[in-house]
Design a protein around this motif. Sequence first.
Motif, PDB file in Angstrom:
ATOM      1  N   ASP A  14       0.800  -1.231   0.000  1.00  0.00           N
ATOM      2  CA  ASP A  14       0.000   0.000   0.000  1.00  0.00           C
ATOM      3  C   ASP A  14       0.831   1.279   0.000  1.00  0.00           C
ATOM      4  O   ASP A  14       0.398   2.310   0.515  1.00  0.00           O
ATOM      5  CB  ASP A  14      -0.984   0.025   1.179  1.00  0.00           C
ATOM      6  CG  ASP A  14      -2.208  -0.840   0.951  1.00  0.00           C
ATOM      7  OD1 ASP A  14      -2.394  -1.328  -0.174  1.00  0.00           O
ATOM      8  OD2 ASP A  14      -2.976  -1.034   1.907  1.00  0.00           O
ATOM      9  N   LEU A  52      -4.047  -1.248  -3.355  1.00  0.00           N
ATOM     10  CA  LEU A  52      -5.453  -1.161  -3.718  1.00  0.00           C
ATOM     11  C   LEU A  52      -5.609  -0.841  -5.200  1.00  0.00           C
ATOM     12  O   LEU A  52      -4.873  -0.012  -5.740  1.00  0.00           O
ATOM     13  CB  LEU A  52      -6.142  -0.067  -2.895  1.00  0.00           C
ATOM     14  CG  LEU A  52      -6.321  -0.354  -1.412  1.00  0.00           C
ATOM     15  CD1 LEU A  52      -6.770   0.900  -0.676  1.00  0.00           C
ATOM     16  CD2 LEU A  52      -7.313  -1.483  -1.204  1.00  0.00           C
ATOM     17  N   PHE A  68     -14.465   0.484   3.114  1.00  0.00           N
ATOM     18  CA  PHE A  68     -14.002   0.951   1.809  1.00  0.00           C
ATOM     19  C   PHE A  68     -14.988   1.905   1.123  1.00  0.00           C
ATOM     20  O   PHE A  68     -14.721   2.363   0.019  1.00  0.00           O
ATOM     21  CB  PHE A  68     -13.711  -0.245   0.907  1.00  0.00           C
ATOM     22  CG  PHE A  68     -12.495  -0.996   1.322  1.00  0.00           C
ATOM     23  CD1 PHE A  68     -11.235  -0.582   0.932  1.00  0.00           C
ATOM     24  CD2 PHE A  68     -12.603  -2.103   2.144  1.00  0.00           C
ATOM     25  CE1 PHE A  68     -10.098  -1.257   1.344  1.00  0.00           C
ATOM     26  CE2 PHE A  68     -11.482  -2.794   2.560  1.00  0.00           C
ATOM     27  CZ  PHE A  68     -10.222  -2.372   2.155  1.00  0.00           C
ATOM     28  N   ARG A 102      -9.279  -5.519  -0.767  1.00  0.00           N
ATOM     29  CA  ARG A 102      -9.547  -5.465   0.674  1.00  0.00           C
ATOM     30  C   ARG A 102      -8.234  -5.208   1.390  1.00  0.00           C
ATOM     31  O   ARG A 102      -7.266  -4.784   0.786  1.00  0.00           O
ATOM     32  CB  ARG A 102     -10.225  -6.761   1.155  1.00  0.00           C
ATOM     33  CG  ARG A 102     -11.638  -6.963   0.598  1.00  0.00           C
ATOM     34  CD  ARG A 102     -12.588  -5.862   1.066  1.00  0.00           C
ATOM     35  NE  ARG A 102     -13.953  -6.049   0.622  1.00  0.00           N
ATOM     36  CZ  ARG A 102     -14.487  -5.526  -0.481  1.00  0.00           C
ATOM     37  NH1 ARG A 102     -13.748  -4.822  -1.316  1.00  0.00           N
ATOM     38  NH2 ARG A 102     -15.760  -5.711  -0.764  1.00  0.00           N
ATOM     39  N   VAL A 103      -8.136  -5.506   2.676  1.00  0.00           N
ATOM     40  CA  VAL A 103      -7.002  -5.091   3.495  1.00  0.00           C
ATOM     41  C   VAL A 103      -5.730  -5.888   3.222  1.00  0.00           C
ATOM     42  O   VAL A 103      -4.679  -5.318   2.949  1.00  0.00           O
ATOM     43  CB  VAL A 103      -7.365  -5.140   5.001  1.00  0.00           C
ATOM     44  CG1 VAL A 103      -6.165  -4.763   5.856  1.00  0.00           C
ATOM     45  CG2 VAL A 103      -8.542  -4.218   5.308  1.00  0.00           C
ATOM     46  N   SER A 107      -5.734 -10.702  -0.433  1.00  0.00           N
ATOM     47  CA  SER A 107      -7.185 -10.569  -0.574  1.00  0.00           C
ATOM     48  C   SER A 107      -7.652 -10.599  -2.025  1.00  0.00           C
ATOM     49  O   SER A 107      -7.405  -9.670  -2.788  1.00  0.00           O
ATOM     50  CB  SER A 107      -7.666  -9.258   0.066  1.00  0.00           C
ATOM     51  OG  SER A 107      -7.398  -9.251   1.433  1.00  0.00           O
ATOM     52  N   GLY A 132      -2.942  -2.658   9.630  1.00  0.00           N
ATOM     53  CA  GLY A 132      -3.834  -2.994   8.529  1.00  0.00           C
ATOM     54  C   GLY A 132      -3.223  -4.060   7.646  1.00  0.00           C
ATOM     55  O   GLY A 132      -3.188  -5.242   8.000  1.00  0.00           O
ATOM     56  N   ILE A 133      -2.693  -3.646   6.505  1.00  0.00           N
ATOM     57  CA  ILE A 133      -2.182  -4.599   5.522  1.00  0.00           C
ATOM     58  C   ILE A 133      -1.016  -5.427   6.053  1.00  0.00           C
ATOM     59  O   ILE A 133      -0.908  -6.609   5.734  1.00  0.00           O
ATOM     60  CB  ILE A 133      -1.804  -3.895   4.202  1.00  0.00           C
ATOM     61  CG1 ILE A 133      -1.495  -4.941   3.111  1.00  0.00           C
ATOM     62  CG2 ILE A 133      -0.675  -2.903   4.386  1.00  0.00           C
ATOM     63  CD1 ILE A 133      -1.343  -4.389   1.719  1.00  0.00           C
ATOM     64  N   SER A 136      -2.569  -8.085   8.461  1.00  0.00           N
ATOM     65  CA  SER A 136      -3.384  -9.029   7.698  1.00  0.00           C
ATOM     66  C   SER A 136      -2.533  -9.919   6.797  1.00  0.00           C
ATOM     67  O   SER A 136      -2.787 -11.117   6.669  1.00  0.00           O
ATOM     68  CB  SER A 136      -4.403  -8.279   6.836  1.00  0.00           C
ATOM     69  OG  SER A 136      -5.325  -7.600   7.654  1.00  0.00           O
ATOM     70  N   ASP A 157       2.236   3.226  11.093  1.00  0.00           N
ATOM     71  CA  ASP A 157       0.873   3.201  11.606  1.00  0.00           C
ATOM     72  C   ASP A 157       0.628   4.549  12.266  1.00  0.00           C
ATOM     73  O   ASP A 157       1.519   5.062  12.961  1.00  0.00           O
ATOM     74  CB  ASP A 157       0.679   2.071  12.624  1.00  0.00           C
ATOM     75  CG  ASP A 157      -0.793   1.746  12.808  1.00  0.00           C
ATOM     76  OD1 ASP A 157      -1.251   0.759  12.210  1.00  0.00           O
ATOM     77  OD2 ASP A 157      -1.483   2.492  13.532  1.00  0.00           O
TER      78      ASP A 157
END
Length: 189
Positions: A14, A52, A68, A102-103, A107, A132-133, A136, A157
């Motif tokens: 991201d 994304l 989202f 998604r995150v 995904s 987040g990413i 995950s 973060d």
Amino acid sequence: MKLDLKKTAVLTLDLQKGIFGHVPDSEYMMPVAAKAVAFVRQNQFRIIHVGLGFSEGHPEIPDFESPFLWVKQNNLFVKGTPSVEFHRDIFHPDDLVIYKQRVGAFSDNHLELVLRSCHIDHLVFFGIATSGIVLSTLRRAFDLDFRSVILKDACFDSDQEVHRVLTEKVFPKQAWVATTDEFIAAQQG
């Protein structure tokens, strides 16, 4: 931990223009991320940028309340638009890009297929946001039996305490958590 570059992929997560525009102060970690990418590029590790990317009109995002929905309402992260572009300090036109909706990095895309096809078993990754990413992706990578390295100083973060707790207490149970300099030193040793 010295890694076999033929069996290792480095994932930037991201690190896109649209993220920097919506996460205050996140660009402060880019010099460290750029240093990591320059090192792995020079040493011929496989680099994959994961971020994304949605179709025009955002059919992948429901109209009801969703984390989202703001992306859809602001027409962001449409493939081919500036918000999906990766930061100029880490991106090269020949780099592989994999979009997600998604995150997590795995995904609803073909990331796992690409990694398995290339016989990758180690992942090195970093990005925005740690909670987040990065979180995950680590959880899914662990479940898929990939061995992971997280470059904690190339992660960001907006909540520094959450970043600290994740990188010091949670992530080490499933990955080697290192600074970029520690990672580079281990590969040169």
